[in-house]
Design a protein around this motif. Structure first.
Motif, short mmCIF file in Angstrom:
data_model
loop_
_atom_site.label_atom_id
_atom_site.label_comp_id
_atom_site.label_asym_id
_atom_site.label_seq_id
_atom_site.Cartn_x
_atom_site.Cartn_y
_atom_site.Cartn_z
N ARG A 300 -0.56 -12.02 -6.22
CA ARG A 300 -1.61 -10.50 -6.42
C ARG A 300 -3.07 -11.50 -5.66
O ARG A 300 -2.78 -12.60 -5.32
CB ARG A 300 -1.26 -10.30 -7.65
CG ARG A 300 -0.19 -10.16 -8.83
CD ARG A 300 -0.06 -10.65 -9.81
NE ARG A 300 1.45 -10.05 -10.31
CZ ARG A 300 1.01 -10.13 -11.73
NH1 ARG A 300 0.42 -9.78 -12.65
NH2 ARG A 300 2.48 -9.62 -12.39
N LEU A 301 -3.79 -10.40 -5.72
CA LEU A 301 -4.84 -10.92 -5.54
C LEU A 301 -6.16 -9.90 -6.57
O LEU A 301 -5.94 -9.31 -7.04
CB LEU A 301 -5.13 -10.08 -3.99
CG LEU A 301 -6.89 -9.88 -3.79
CD1 LEU A 301 -7.61 -11.14 -3.27
CD2 LEU A 301 -6.94 -8.81 -2.32
N LEU A 302 -6.83 -10.75 -6.53
CA LEU A 302 -8.03 -10.15 -7.82
C LEU A 302 -8.87 -10.16 -6.86
O LEU A 302 -9.39 -11.03 -6.96
CB LEU A 302 -7.58 -11.38 -8.66
CG LEU A 302 -8.93 -10.25 -10.39
CD1 LEU A 302 -9.99 -10.41 -9.97
CD2 LEU A 302 -7.93 -9.12 -10.67
N GLY A 347 -2.51 -3.61 3.99
CA GLY A 347 -1.10 -3.41 3.40
C GLY A 347 -1.21 -3.39 1.55
O GLY A 347 0.17 -3.35 0.91
N PHE A 348 -2.27 -4.37 0.87
CA PHE A 348 -1.98 -4.05 -0.78
C PHE A 348 -1.52 -2.20 -1.33
O PHE A 348 -1.75 -2.11 -0.61
CB PHE A 348 -2.96 -4.66 -0.77
CG PHE A 348 -2.97 -6.30 -0.71
CD1 PHE A 348 -2.53 -6.95 -1.98
CD2 PHE A 348 -4.73 -6.62 0.11
CE1 PHE A 348 -2.52 -8.13 -1.16
CE2 PHE A 348 -4.46 -7.46 0.35
CZ PHE A 348 -3.72 -8.89 -0.02
N GLU A 349 -0.74 -2.87 -2.22
CA GLU A 349 -0.99 -1.60 -3.12
C GLU A 349 -1.89 -2.13 -4.20
O GLU A 349 -1.82 -2.92 -4.88
CB GLU A 349 0.80 -2.04 -4.01
CG GLU A 349 0.69 -0.37 -4.56
CD GLU A 349 2.49 -0.53 -5.43
OE1 GLU A 349 3.14 1.01 -5.31
OE2 GLU A 349 2.54 -1.55 -5.80
N LEU A 412 -7.17 -5.46 -8.58
CA LEU A 412 -5.81 -6.29 -8.54
C LEU A 412 -4.86 -5.55 -8.22
O LEU A 412 -4.73 -4.24 -7.66
CB LEU A 412 -5.62 -5.94 -10.36
CG LEU A 412 -4.27 -7.25 -10.13
CD1 LEU A 412 -4.76 -8.72 -10.38
CD2 LEU A 412 -4.08 -6.72 -11.64
N ALA A 413 -4.25 -6.29 -6.50
CA ALA A 413 -3.87 -5.27 -5.98
C ALA A 413 -2.32 -6.82 -6.11
O ALA A 413 -2.58 -7.79 -5.94
CB ALA A 413 -4.06 -5.51 -4.57
N VAL A 414 -1.32 -5.75 -4.95
CA VAL A 414 -0.25 -5.92 -4.82
C VAL A 414 0.24 -6.66 -3.90
O VAL A 414 0.59 -5.22 -2.62
CB VAL A 414 0.93 -6.57 -6.25
CG1 VAL A 414 1.07 -4.76 -6.03
CG2 VAL A 414 2.01 -7.88 -6.01
N SER A 422 7.39 -5.22 -6.99
CA SER A 422 5.88 -5.84 -7.38
C SER A 422 5.87 -7.03 -8.06
O SER A 422 4.90 -8.17 -8.17
CB SER A 422 4.56 -4.81 -7.33
OG SER A 422 5.12 -4.86 -8.80
N GLY A 423 6.61 -7.27 -8.40
CA GLY A 423 6.76 -7.77 -9.89
C GLY A 423 6.06 -7.81 -11.28
O GLY A 423 5.72 -8.57 -12.23
#
Length: 433
Positions: A300-302, A347-349, A412-414, A422-423
């Motif tokens: 994950r990216l915040l 490429g993130f969701e 917030l992305a995954v 995605s988890g």
């Protein structure tokens, strides 16, 4: 509205009339000039002091936001009334979107005549020492490092006065029952940790780690192994000392490193809290792709960043911008749609977006209160000009957030797996539990 002039030929009478003409007579204002003369309603909520004739020369050469900032930072202009209320009334100048005073020909002629009478013309005064103009290619690694140093390497002790014990230089989260800045900043870093789903043993990267608050929280409260990167040597030195004092040196590493040079992925999670404003729109694809490549699948990216409204031009790179010359050189604010678009294109969701605009206004007001309470110490640790820069920047920013002209958002992305996993839990409630 009636006003009083102490002397028919005094400077304040001319300046007062000129200010009302330029600003359309809409500001309830009282002015005192360098010769002791005063003009304007005695009970006006805005009370300005022109301490030196030089203030007029500054405005002649820069009749815009930058000229006003130079007057204030240099001490040529002072505000004796409530600072927030005064800035609110003066927002047509300080917070103007155009940046330049727009007056017709007749008013310009009045400006010239008044300037001649007050001996305001001459060579442009030297800008205050706190002003900076960077050279080199925009957003090159060298120039970015210089920009960061200008803002952050002004002394850890100075920042401690302003930020308080948390040493956290980004929007706090003022939830129900939160009354102190320290509580609100702890709530913010914990919110980030929960959104990232941190657990013991996870590897987390904090891009733009500041003085180390988030990486310390991630390690101490969640058992994560954290790496923090910053371009500020002063921040890194302070953060390493904090890490050692917390007994977390085996879990936390602090580096002086550009995000473009981080090569030791993959990480389970990445936080970027108040750093993306320095990246620049042209570099957003590079930024987002670099973070994407550093994450594991389901990582994950915040991304926590200030934003401007869509359709409103950015001002931070404007050559007449106070923010660009004194506070965040080369900083750029982008609409949340632009930031989210860059993250998706890498490429993130995107899984969650939270707006925290009102929270930042409260945070900034708390910082201003800290600065004003410790004013003499702040001046001693830096300079009076630097303290004035921070007071003007933080107070004006608080008003800008309150008006809704700018916002701040956590995206917030995954990085989903090859099979689209995605988890993430199914509900937002479960995400934050």
């Amino acid at each position: 509205m009636r006003y009083v002039v102490t002397s028919r030929n005094a400077a304040a009478e001319s300046v007062y009339g000129l200010v009302r003409a330029v600003l359309g007579g809409e500001i309830p204002l009282r002015i005192r000039c360098w010769d002791g003369s005063e003009a304007g309603p005695p009970d006006a909520p805005v009370r300005l002091v022109l301490r030196r004739r030089r203030a007029l020369r500054r405005l002649v050469w820069a009749p815009n936001e930058l000229g006003i900032a130079r007057c204030f930072v240099s001490g040529d202009l002072d505000v004796e009334s409530d600072f927030f209320e005064s800035l609110s009334h003066l927002e047509r100048v300080v917070g103007s979107q155009s940046g330049t005073l727009d007056v017709d020909g007749a008013v310009k002629w009045d400006v010239i005549k008044t300037g001649l009478r007050l001996r305001a013309f001459g060579l442009p005064p030297k800008p205050p020492a706190e002003e900076i103009r960077l050279g080199g290619r925009l957003h090159s690694k060298r120039r970015d490092a210089e920009a960061i140093s200008h803002h952050y390497d002004v002394g850890n002790d100075f920042y401690a006065l302003v930020l308080g014990p948390s040493m956290t230089y980004s929007c706090a989260v003022w939830g129900e029952g939160v009354t102190s800045l320290e509580e609100a900043q702890t709530a913010k870093v914990d919110l980030v940790a929960r959104k990232l789903g941190l657990r013991e043993g996870m590897r987390v990267l904090d891009v733009g780690c500041g003085w180390g608050t988030f990486v310390i929280h991630a390690a101490r409260e969640y058992g994560a192994r954290a790496v923090g990167v910053t371009l500020s040597q002063a921040q890194a030195d302070f953060a390493r000392k904090r890490v050692a004092e917390e007994g977390l040196s085996d879990l936390v590493e602090i580096r002086v490193q550009d995000y473009r040079d981080v090569r030791d992925g993959p990480y389970d999670a990445i936080s970027s809290i108040g750093m993306a404003e320095h990246v620049g729109q042209s570099m957003l694809p590079t930024y987002a792709k670099a973070l994407y490549d550093l994450l594991k699948p389901e990582g994950r990216l915040l991304n926590h960043a200030i934003s401007r409204k869509a359709g409103v031009p950015g001002r931070t790179t404007d050559k007449t911008s106070f923010i660009n010359r004194y506070v965040f050189p080369d900083g750029e604010l982008e609409p949340v749609s632009v930031m989210a678009g860059a993250i998706e294109e890498a490429g993130f969701e995107i899984r969650d977006v939270e707006a925290l605009r009102e929270h930042y206004a409260l945070t900034l007001r708390a910082w201003v209160a800290n600065l004003e309470e410790h004013w003499q110490d702040a001046v001693r640790l830096t300079s009076e000009g630097r303290a004035r820069v921070w007071r003007l920047y933080m107070a004006a920013s608080a008003l800008t957030f309150e008006r809704g002209s700018i916002g701040v958002n956590q995206v917030l992305a995954v990085k989903t797996s090859d099979k689209g996993k995605s988890g993430f839990p199914r509900t937002r409630t479960a995400l934050l539990s």
